[in-house]
Design a protein around this motif. Structure first.
Motif, PDB file in Angstrom:
ATOM      1  N   ASP A  12      50.839  39.368  45.109  1.00  0.00           N
ATOM      2  CA  ASP A  12      51.450  39.824  43.705  1.00  0.00           C
ATOM      3  C   ASP A  12      51.756  38.908  43.151  1.00  0.00           C
ATOM      4  OD1 ASP A  12      50.554  42.247  45.086  1.00  0.00           O
ATOM      5  OD2 ASP A  12      53.485  42.699  45.523  1.00  0.00           O
ATOM      6  N   SER A  13      52.249  38.065  43.320  1.00  0.00           N
ATOM      7  CA  SER A  13      52.411  36.891  42.515  1.00  0.00           C
ATOM      8  C   SER A  13      51.503  36.433  41.375  1.00  0.00           C
ATOM      9  CB  SER A  13      53.546  36.132  42.329  1.00  0.00           C
ATOM     10  OG  SER A  13      54.143  35.323  42.303  1.00  0.00           O
ATOM     11  N   VAL A  14      51.017  35.846  42.426  1.00  0.00           N
ATOM     12  CA  VAL A  14      48.893  34.886  42.496  1.00  0.00           C
ATOM     13  C   VAL A  14      48.116  35.571  42.051  1.00  0.00           C
ATOM     14  CG1 VAL A  14      47.461  33.835  43.031  1.00  0.00           C
ATOM     15  CG2 VAL A  14      49.330  33.597  44.147  1.00  0.00           C
ATOM     16  N   LEU A  15      48.586  37.443  41.961  1.00  0.00           N
ATOM     17  CA  LEU A  15      47.578  38.119  40.927  1.00  0.00           C
ATOM     18  C   LEU A  15      48.084  38.126  39.882  1.00  0.00           C
ATOM     19  CD1 LEU A  15      45.035  39.665  42.087  1.00  0.00           C
ATOM     20  CD2 LEU A  15      46.303  41.615  42.657  1.00  0.00           C
ATOM     21  N   ASN A  16      49.516  38.455  39.639  1.00  0.00           N
ATOM     22  CA  ASN A  16      49.448  39.383  37.900  1.00  0.00           C
ATOM     23  C   ASN A  16      49.897  37.884  37.428  1.00  0.00           C
ATOM     24  OD1 ASN A  16      51.170  41.529  38.748  1.00  0.00           O
ATOM     25  ND2 ASN A  16      52.759  41.141  39.750  1.00  0.00           N
ATOM     26  N   SER A  17      49.837  36.218  38.061  1.00  0.00           N
ATOM     27  CA  SER A  17      49.667  34.901  37.091  1.00  0.00           C
ATOM     28  C   SER A  17      48.340  35.290  36.647  1.00  0.00           C
ATOM     29  CB  SER A  17      49.871  33.866  38.379  1.00  0.00           C
ATOM     30  OG  SER A  17      50.968  33.770  38.156  1.00  0.00           O
ATOM     31  N   ILE A  18      47.276  35.391  37.469  1.00  0.00           N
ATOM     32  CA  ILE A  18      45.407  35.640  36.764  1.00  0.00           C
ATOM     33  C   ILE A  18      45.718  36.196  35.852  1.00  0.00           C
ATOM     34  CG2 ILE A  18      43.346  36.118  38.065  1.00  0.00           C
ATOM     35  CD1 ILE A  18      43.644  35.267  40.867  1.00  0.00           C
ATOM     36  N   TYR A  19      46.307  37.557  36.438  1.00  0.00           N
ATOM     37  CA  TYR A  19      46.044  38.966  34.976  1.00  0.00           C
ATOM     38  C   TYR A  19      46.345  38.189  33.793  1.00  0.00           C
ATOM     39  CZ  TYR A  19      44.801  42.595  38.867  1.00  0.00           C
ATOM     40  OH  TYR A  19      44.574  42.874  40.130  1.00  0.00           O
ATOM     41  N   CYS A  53      40.926  35.244  48.603  1.00  0.00           N
ATOM     42  CA  CYS A  53      39.486  35.306  49.204  1.00  0.00           C
ATOM     43  C   CYS A  53      38.935  36.189  49.945  1.00  0.00           C
ATOM     44  CB  CYS A  53      39.231  33.696  50.101  1.00  0.00           C
ATOM     45  SG  CYS A  53      40.059  32.740  49.503  1.00  0.00           S
ATOM     46  N   HIS A  54      39.322  37.258  49.712  1.00  0.00           N
ATOM     47  CA  HIS A  54      38.477  38.564  50.950  1.00  0.00           C
ATOM     48  C   HIS A  54      37.979  39.353  49.987  1.00  0.00           C
ATOM     49  CE1 HIS A  54      40.247  37.579  55.278  1.00  0.00           C
ATOM     50  NE2 HIS A  54      39.393  36.916  55.112  1.00  0.00           N
ATOM     51  N   GLU A  55      39.290  39.897  48.868  1.00  0.00           N
ATOM     52  CA  GLU A  55      38.684  40.374  47.816  1.00  0.00           C
ATOM     53  C   GLU A  55      38.129  39.626  46.938  1.00  0.00           C
ATOM     54  OE1 GLU A  55      42.690  42.356  46.577  1.00  0.00           O
ATOM     55  OE2 GLU A  55      43.223  42.776  48.790  1.00  0.00           O
ATOM     56  N   GLY A  56      37.936  38.600  46.819  1.00  0.00           N
ATOM     57  CA  GLY A  56      36.690  38.185  46.036  1.00  0.00           C
ATOM     58  C   GLY A  56      37.401  37.548  44.547  1.00  0.00           C
ATOM     59  N   VAL A  57      38.945  37.494  44.714  1.00  0.00           N
ATOM     60  CA  VAL A  57      39.709  37.364  43.962  1.00  0.00           C
ATOM     61  C   VAL A  57      39.419  35.530  43.256  1.00  0.00           C
ATOM     62  CG1 VAL A  57      41.668  36.520  42.912  1.00  0.00           C
ATOM     63  CG2 VAL A  57      41.133  39.249  43.878  1.00  0.00           C
ATOM     64  N   LEU A  58      39.739  34.738  44.626  1.00  0.00           N
ATOM     65  CA  LEU A  58      39.852  33.552  44.817  1.00  0.00           C
ATOM     66  C   LEU A  58      38.689  33.050  46.071  1.00  0.00           C
ATOM     67  CD1 LEU A  58      43.301  32.816  45.556  1.00  0.00           C
ATOM     68  CD2 LEU A  58      42.923  32.548  42.931  1.00  0.00           C
ATOM     69  N   LYS A  59      38.154  32.146  45.543  1.00  0.00           N
ATOM     70  CA  LYS A  59      37.280  31.074  46.361  1.00  0.00           C
ATOM     71  C   LYS A  59      38.007  29.901  46.886  1.00  0.00           C
ATOM     72  CE  LYS A  59      32.720  28.984  46.690  1.00  0.00           C
ATOM     73  NZ  LYS A  59      31.636  28.443  45.496  1.00  0.00           N
ATOM     74  N   ASN A  60      37.914  29.725  48.778  1.00  0.00           N
ATOM     75  CA  ASN A  60      37.942  28.425  49.209  1.00  0.00           C
ATOM     76  C   ASN A  60      37.421  27.109  49.363  1.00  0.00           C
ATOM     77  OD1 ASN A  60      39.836  26.720  51.088  1.00  0.00           O
ATOM     78  ND2 ASN A  60      39.244  28.616  52.808  1.00  0.00           N
ATOM     79  N   ILE A  61      37.958  26.892  49.108  1.00  0.00           N
ATOM     80  CA  ILE A  61      37.298  25.016  48.973  1.00  0.00           C
ATOM     81  C   ILE A  61      38.143  24.352  49.399  1.00  0.00           C
ATOM     82  CG2 ILE A  61      36.344  23.707  47.290  1.00  0.00           C
ATOM     83  CD1 ILE A  61      36.307  25.338  45.131  1.00  0.00           C
ATOM     84  N   PRO A  62      37.477  23.697  50.589  1.00  0.00           N
ATOM     85  CA  PRO A  62      37.656  22.848  51.821  1.00  0.00           C
ATOM     86  C   PRO A  62      38.353  21.804  51.081  1.00  0.00           C
ATOM     87  CG  PRO A  62      36.393  23.842  52.722  1.00  0.00           C
ATOM     88  CD  PRO A  62      35.733  24.056  51.079  1.00  0.00           C
ATOM     89  N   VAL A  68      39.610  29.703  41.415  1.00  0.00           N
ATOM     90  CA  VAL A  68      40.053  31.424  40.651  1.00  0.00           C
ATOM     91  C   VAL A  68      38.776  31.794  40.027  1.00  0.00           C
ATOM     92  CG1 VAL A  68      40.581  33.276  38.500  1.00  0.00           C
ATOM     93  CG2 VAL A  68      41.972  31.196  39.802  1.00  0.00           C
ATOM     94  N   ILE A  69      37.820  32.783  40.886  1.00  0.00           N
ATOM     95  CA  ILE A  69      36.693  33.504  40.562  1.00  0.00           C
ATOM     96  C   ILE A  69      36.031  33.329  39.080  1.00  0.00           C
ATOM     97  CG2 ILE A  69      34.281  34.851  41.363  1.00  0.00           C
ATOM     98  CD1 ILE A  69      35.888  34.806  44.376  1.00  0.00           C
ATOM     99  N   ALA A  70      35.223  33.412  38.627  1.00  0.00           N
ATOM    100  CA  ALA A  70      35.407  33.239  36.834  1.00  0.00           C
ATOM    101  C   ALA A  70      33.967  34.250  36.898  1.00  0.00           C
ATOM    102  CB  ALA A  70      34.199  32.256  36.351  1.00  0.00           C
ATOM    103  N   LEU A  71      35.157  35.220  35.746  1.00  0.00           N
ATOM    104  CA  LEU A  71      33.879  36.545  36.000  1.00  0.00           C
ATOM    105  C   LEU A  71      33.400  36.844  34.190  1.00  0.00           C
ATOM    106  CD1 LEU A  71      36.412  39.735  36.848  1.00  0.00           C
ATOM    107  CD2 LEU A  71      33.755  38.544  38.290  1.00  0.00           C
TER     108      LEU A  71
END
Length: 209
Positions: A12-19, A53-62, A68-71
């Motif tokens: 929730d905290s990371v998502l709100n920080s993106i919002y 990542c599963h919800e398409g909010v982030l992308k894992n870069i090894p 943060v995925i750009a829209l």
């Protein structure tokens, strides 16, 4: 209400920080930075990031972190077109069965949308609650879940593309169509209700430009 576990707190905290644009589009978030920020172990941090990542909010870069995925503006337009079809279509299906009790509940949600608040995120939640409640009159839980997912993604898109402008517009004035929609439903004017719903979606899509 059950207490949130550590994974849910971080999620929730990371998502709100993106919002709120604390984390901007294409920015890299690392497990180490979140461990330092929250003081939690790696396990709940990684679980939260994996879920995003599963919800398409982030992308894992090894060996780098989580981006943060750009829209884009095109993404916003496609989501608004989807909402237009979903919300107007459901209103047509359930229009003749809407009760006064249901409309009174929507009146309450509409009044919250007109609340004088400078918190754009709070306003968005009120607006989302109104539209999901309106859609729920059709009795389709799957459709409501899809609308919630779409509006959450729109929230991220607006935050990424329009936050500086969007956070300064007249919030209560932006909700002028809600009462018009409800009045048209009460007066059994289907096409007017559909028209005002379309105007509401179009207005919100351009209010940040």
């Amino acid at each position: 209400m059950s207490k949130k576990n550590l994974k849910e707190i971080v999620y929730d905290s990371v998502l709100n920080s993106i919002y709120s644009s604390e984390y901007r589009a294409n920015e890299i978030i690392t497990e180490t930075s979140l461990i330092q920020k929250y003081g939690y172990s790696k396990s709940p941090i990684r679980e939260a990031l994996t879920a995003l990542c599963h919800e398409g909010v982030l992308k894992n870069i090894p060996r780098c972190g989580y981006q943060v995925i750009a829209l884009t503006s095109e993404d916003i337009q496609k989501m608004l077109e989807y909402r237009m079809v979903l919300e107007t279509g459901m209103l047509r299906l359930c229009f003749d069965t809407i009760t006064e009790k249901q409309l009174l509940h929507l009146d309450e949600l509409s009044s919250l949308c007109r609340k004088n608040t400078e918190d754009v995120m709070e306003h968005w939640i009120y607006n989302m609650d109104f539209h999901i409640a309106l859609l729920s009159l059709g009795g389709n839980d799957y459709a409501c879940a899809q609308l919630k997912s779409c509006m959450n993604m729109l929230w991220r898109a607006y935050a990424q593309l329009h936050w500086n402008k969007w956070s300064h517009y007249n919030i209560p004035a932006d909700m002028k169509y809600h009462d018009l929609i409800l009045d048209a439903i009460r007066q059994k004017r289907l096409e007017d209700a559909i028209h005002y719903l379309k105007e509401d979606l179009n207005d919100f899509g351009t209010s940040s430009s």
